[in-house]
Design a protein around this motif. Sequence first.
Motif, mmCIF file in Angstrom:
data_model
loop_
_atom_site.group_PDB
_atom_site.id
_atom_site.type_symbol
_atom_site.label_atom_id
_atom_site.label_comp_id
_atom_site.label_asym_id
_atom_site.label_seq_id
_atom_site.Cartn_x
_atom_site.Cartn_y
_atom_site.Cartn_z
ATOM 1 N N ALA A 1 25.153 49.658 70.151
ATOM 2 C CA ALA A 1 26.242 49.765 69.063
ATOM 3 C C ALA A 1 25.671 49.207 67.784
ATOM 4 O O ALA A 1 24.859 48.205 68.019
ATOM 5 C CB ALA A 1 27.531 49.242 69.398
ATOM 6 N N PRO A 2 26.068 49.444 66.610
ATOM 7 C CA PRO A 2 25.392 48.705 65.289
ATOM 8 C C PRO A 2 25.624 47.182 65.091
ATOM 9 O O PRO A 2 24.965 46.441 64.635
ATOM 10 C CB PRO A 2 26.265 49.617 64.316
ATOM 11 C CG PRO A 2 26.772 50.751 64.701
ATOM 12 C CD PRO A 2 26.891 50.639 66.150
ATOM 13 N N GLU A 3 27.116 46.964 65.975
ATOM 14 C CA GLU A 3 27.441 45.535 65.870
ATOM 15 C C GLU A 3 26.188 44.791 66.617
ATOM 16 O O GLU A 3 26.032 43.572 66.505
ATOM 17 C CB GLU A 3 28.823 45.344 66.509
ATOM 18 C CG GLU A 3 29.701 45.707 65.928
ATOM 19 C CD GLU A 3 29.986 47.424 66.471
ATOM 20 O OE1 GLU A 3 29.971 47.291 67.636
ATOM 21 O OE2 GLU A 3 30.193 48.493 65.907
ATOM 22 N N ALA A 4 25.761 45.402 67.631
ATOM 23 C CA ALA A 4 24.707 44.492 68.498
ATOM 24 C C ALA A 4 23.477 44.547 67.750
ATOM 25 O O ALA A 4 22.537 43.364 68.261
ATOM 26 C CB ALA A 4 24.296 45.336 69.692
ATOM 27 N N THR B 1 18.295 37.531 69.917
ATOM 28 C CA THR B 1 17.749 37.787 71.261
ATOM 29 C C THR B 1 17.550 36.546 71.909
ATOM 30 O O THR B 1 17.694 35.580 71.333
ATOM 31 C CB THR B 1 16.385 38.537 70.848
ATOM 32 O OG1 THR B 1 15.409 37.683 69.893
ATOM 33 C CG2 THR B 1 16.546 39.618 70.034
ATOM 34 N N LEU B 2 17.101 36.558 73.037
ATOM 35 C CA LEU B 2 16.880 35.462 74.032
ATOM 36 C C LEU B 2 15.897 34.396 73.109
ATOM 37 O O LEU B 2 16.321 33.349 73.172
ATOM 38 C CB LEU B 2 16.489 35.846 75.369
ATOM 39 C CG LEU B 2 16.302 34.623 76.371
ATOM 40 C CD1 LEU B 2 17.592 33.829 76.495
ATOM 41 C CD2 LEU B 2 15.993 35.212 77.678
ATOM 42 N N LEU C 1 21.660 47.902 77.821
ATOM 43 C CA LEU C 1 21.100 47.382 76.451
ATOM 44 C C LEU C 1 21.922 47.934 75.550
ATOM 45 O O LEU C 1 22.351 49.208 75.519
ATOM 46 C CB LEU C 1 19.629 47.744 76.091
ATOM 47 C CG LEU C 1 18.660 47.017 76.869
ATOM 48 C CD1 LEU C 1 17.190 47.579 76.564
ATOM 49 C CD2 LEU C 1 18.729 45.381 76.644
ATOM 50 N N PRO C 2 22.838 47.058 74.865
ATOM 51 C CA PRO C 2 23.812 47.709 73.841
ATOM 52 C C PRO C 2 23.109 48.569 72.680
ATOM 53 O O PRO C 2 22.128 47.789 72.251
ATOM 54 C CB PRO C 2 24.629 46.375 73.362
ATOM 55 C CG PRO C 2 23.812 45.182 73.519
ATOM 56 C CD PRO C 2 23.014 45.558 74.944
#
Length: 71
Positions: free
Chosen positions: A35-38, A43-44, A32-33
């Motif tokens: 990082a702040p960009e993620a 979501t799905l 599961l990423p």
Amino acid sequence: MLRASQILVRSFALALSAASLLACGQRGPLYLPTAPEAAQRATLPQTLRPPIFDDAPETSVPAPLLPANAR
């Protein structure tokens, strides 16, 4: 007893299934990423059912005007 064609078809289907599962395109372990960009990614469930905005401006098209003799 199985015939040679049945054995061949079943073994081919098994090999094809195994190859498709092994070669799915993913490399490395899944994670599961964090990082702040993620954080801003969808979501799905959001991808499958995009939100419906009720505050969108209405863009209704007026009905065309018909001449009186067209009725």
